[in-house]
Design a protein around this motif. Sequence first.
Motif, PDB file in Angstrom:
ATOM      1  N   ALA A 124      -1.564  -5.190  -1.463  1.00  9.75           N
ATOM      2  CA  ALA A 124      -1.461  -3.530  -1.373  1.00  9.75           C
ATOM      3  C   ALA A 124      -0.490  -3.259  -2.393  1.00  9.75           C
ATOM      4  N   SER A 125      -0.543  -2.002  -3.308  1.00 11.69           N
ATOM      5  CA  SER A 125       0.448  -1.675  -4.164  1.00 11.69           C
ATOM      6  C   SER A 125       1.136  -0.379  -3.815  1.00 11.69           C
ATOM      7  N   TYR A 126       2.308  -0.207  -3.891  1.00 10.09           N
ATOM      8  CA  TYR A 126       3.022   0.908  -3.442  1.00 10.09           C
ATOM      9  C   TYR A 126       3.888   1.401  -4.351  1.00 10.09           C
ATOM     10  N   LYS A 127       4.155   2.628  -4.823  1.00  6.38           N
ATOM     11  CA  LYS A 127       5.238   2.937  -5.877  1.00  6.38           C
ATOM     12  C   LYS A 127       6.650   3.345  -5.072  1.00  6.38           C
ATOM     13  N   VAL A 128       7.584   2.998  -5.911  1.00  8.35           N
ATOM     14  CA  VAL A 128       8.858   3.450  -5.555  1.00  8.35           C
ATOM     15  C   VAL A 128       9.205   4.843  -5.465  1.00  8.35           C
ATOM     16  N   ARG A 129       9.542   5.471  -4.752  1.00 10.17           N
ATOM     17  CA  ARG A 129       9.871   6.875  -4.788  1.00 10.17           C
ATOM     18  C   ARG A 129      11.552   7.075  -4.938  1.00 10.17           C
ATOM     19  N   ARG A 130      11.849   8.197  -5.243  1.00  8.00           N
ATOM     20  CA  ARG A 130      13.055   8.538  -5.337  1.00  8.00           C
ATOM     21  C   ARG A 130      13.305   9.972  -4.886  1.00  8.00           C
ATOM     22  N   PRO A 131      13.460  10.008  -3.602  1.00  7.24           N
ATOM     23  CA  PRO A 131      13.746  11.614  -2.889  1.00  7.24           C
ATOM     24  C   PRO A 131      14.857  12.327  -2.977  1.00  7.24           C
ATOM     25  N   GLY A 132      16.151  11.286  -3.394  1.00  5.04           N
ATOM     26  CA  GLY A 132      17.397  12.035  -3.721  1.00  5.04           C
ATOM     27  C   GLY A 132      17.994  10.840  -4.509  1.00  5.04           C
ATOM     28  N   SER A 133      19.130  10.187  -3.903  1.00  2.42           N
ATOM     29  CA  SER A 133      19.827   9.411  -4.975  1.00  2.42           C
ATOM     30  C   SER A 133      19.438   7.841  -4.360  1.00  2.42           C
ATOM     31  N   SER A 134      18.558   7.589  -3.670  1.00  2.00           N
ATOM     32  CA  SER A 134      18.017   6.347  -3.132  1.00  2.00           C
ATOM     33  C   SER A 134      16.424   6.075  -3.565  1.00  2.00           C
ATOM     34  N   ASN A 135      16.290   4.637  -3.839  1.00  2.00           N
ATOM     35  CA  ASN A 135      15.066   4.581  -4.050  1.00  2.00           C
ATOM     36  C   ASN A 135      14.336   4.190  -2.779  1.00  2.00           C
ATOM     37  N   ILE A 136      13.175   4.220  -2.443  1.00  2.00           N
ATOM     38  CA  ILE A 136      12.376   4.111  -1.202  1.00  2.00           C
ATOM     39  C   ILE A 136      11.064   3.415  -1.496  1.00  2.00           C
ATOM     40  N   ILE A 137      10.565   2.688  -0.602  1.00  2.00           N
ATOM     41  CA  ILE A 137       9.537   1.933  -0.641  1.00  2.00           C
ATOM     42  C   ILE A 137       9.216   2.172   1.041  1.00  2.00           C
ATOM     43  N   THR A 138       7.938   2.620   1.197  1.00  2.00           N
ATOM     44  CA  THR A 138       7.179   2.586   2.585  1.00  2.00           C
ATOM     45  C   THR A 138       6.614   1.330   2.915  1.00  2.00           C
ATOM     46  N   LEU A 139       7.160   1.075   4.064  1.00  2.00           N
ATOM     47  CA  LEU A 139       6.313  -0.196   4.819  1.00  2.00           C
ATOM     48  C   LEU A 139       4.966   0.307   5.487  1.00  2.00           C
ATOM     49  N   PRO A 140       3.783  -0.340   4.770  1.00  2.00           N
ATOM     50  CA  PRO A 140       2.606   0.101   5.649  1.00  2.00           C
ATOM     51  C   PRO A 140       2.414  -0.185   6.960  1.00  2.00           C
ATOM     52  N   LEU A 141       1.966   0.621   7.644  1.00  2.00           N
ATOM     53  CA  LEU A 141       1.627   0.478   9.343  1.00  2.00           C
ATOM     54  C   LEU A 141       1.258  -1.010   9.557  1.00  2.00           C
ATOM     55  N   ASN A 142       0.277  -1.658   8.890  1.00  2.00           N
ATOM     56  CA  ASN A 142      -0.233  -2.925   9.167  1.00  2.00           C
ATOM     57  C   ASN A 142       1.035  -3.992   9.030  1.00  2.00           C
ATOM     58  N   VAL A 143       1.979  -3.597   8.120  1.00  2.00           N
ATOM     59  CA  VAL A 143       3.210  -4.435   8.124  1.00  2.00           C
ATOM     60  C   VAL A 143       4.211  -4.354   9.216  1.00  2.00           C
ATOM     61  N   GLN A 144       4.475  -3.023   9.756  1.00  2.00           N
ATOM     62  CA  GLN A 144       5.244  -2.919  10.558  1.00  2.00           C
ATOM     63  C   GLN A 144       4.679  -3.371  11.939  1.00  2.00           C
ATOM     64  N   GLU A 145       3.323  -3.336  12.091  1.00  2.00           N
ATOM     65  CA  GLU A 145       2.886  -3.926  13.243  1.00  2.00           C
ATOM     66  C   GLU A 145       2.877  -5.286  13.369  1.00  2.00           C
ATOM     67  N   SER A 146       2.596  -5.936  12.241  1.00  2.00           N
ATOM     68  CA  SER A 146       2.675  -7.395  12.126  1.00  2.00           C
ATOM     69  C   SER A 146       4.323  -7.960  12.284  1.00  2.00           C
ATOM     70  N   LEU A 147       5.163  -7.184  11.863  1.00  2.00           N
ATOM     71  CA  LEU A 147       6.655  -7.485  12.059  1.00  2.00           C
ATOM     72  C   LEU A 147       7.142  -6.972  13.493  1.00  2.00           C
ATOM     73  N   ASN A 148       6.154  -6.229  14.189  1.00  2.00           N
ATOM     74  CA  ASN A 148       6.937  -5.396  15.259  1.00  2.00           C
ATOM     75  C   ASN A 148       8.094  -4.644  14.953  1.00  2.00           C
ATOM     76  N   ILE A 149       8.098  -3.766  13.792  1.00  2.00           N
ATOM     77  CA  ILE A 149       9.193  -2.970  13.561  1.00  2.00           C
ATOM     78  C   ILE A 149       8.791  -1.622  13.900  1.00  2.00           C
ATOM     79  N   GLU A 150       9.675  -1.050  14.444  1.00  2.00           N
ATOM     80  CA  GLU A 150       9.683   0.479  14.772  1.00  2.00           C
ATOM     81  C   GLU A 150      10.910   1.214  14.333  1.00  2.00           C
ATOM     82  N   PRO A 151      10.668   2.542  14.168  1.00  2.00           N
ATOM     83  CA  PRO A 151      11.590   3.333  13.770  1.00  2.00           C
ATOM     84  C   PRO A 151      13.145   3.186  14.349  1.00  2.00           C
ATOM     85  N   GLY A 152      14.035   3.060  13.167  1.00  2.00           N
ATOM     86  CA  GLY A 152      15.354   2.512  13.778  1.00  2.00           C
ATOM     87  C   GLY A 152      15.848   1.008  13.551  1.00  2.00           C
TER      88      GLY A 152
END
Length: 84
Positions: free
Chosen positions: A12-40
């Motif tokens: 998958a390809s995702y663009k880096v976003r800059r909502p302020g002074s930081s760069n952000i990349i979103t972790l796709p849901l399937n990656v979060q689920e695979s790594l058992n990552i939750e908010p926080g």
Amino acid sequence: MPMTNNSKPTKASYKVRRPGSSNIITLPLNVQESLNIEPGDAVRYIIKDNRVEIIKDVPTVDAEDATSETIEQYSELLTKLVDH
């Protein structure tokens, strides 16, 4: 390349976003689920040979610090019990 629980590579390809002074990349849901990552949760980036591995960062406990803290709490408790 993210891996799902069944170890099939997904692309998958995702663009880096800059909502302020930081760069952000979103972790796709399937990656979060695979790594058992939750908010926080924290993630760790391991960079090697022009590749980045993302893993869930599991906090470690320093045994010496934990022991010292427990002994200090025990000492305070004993002091309170003696004083009463």
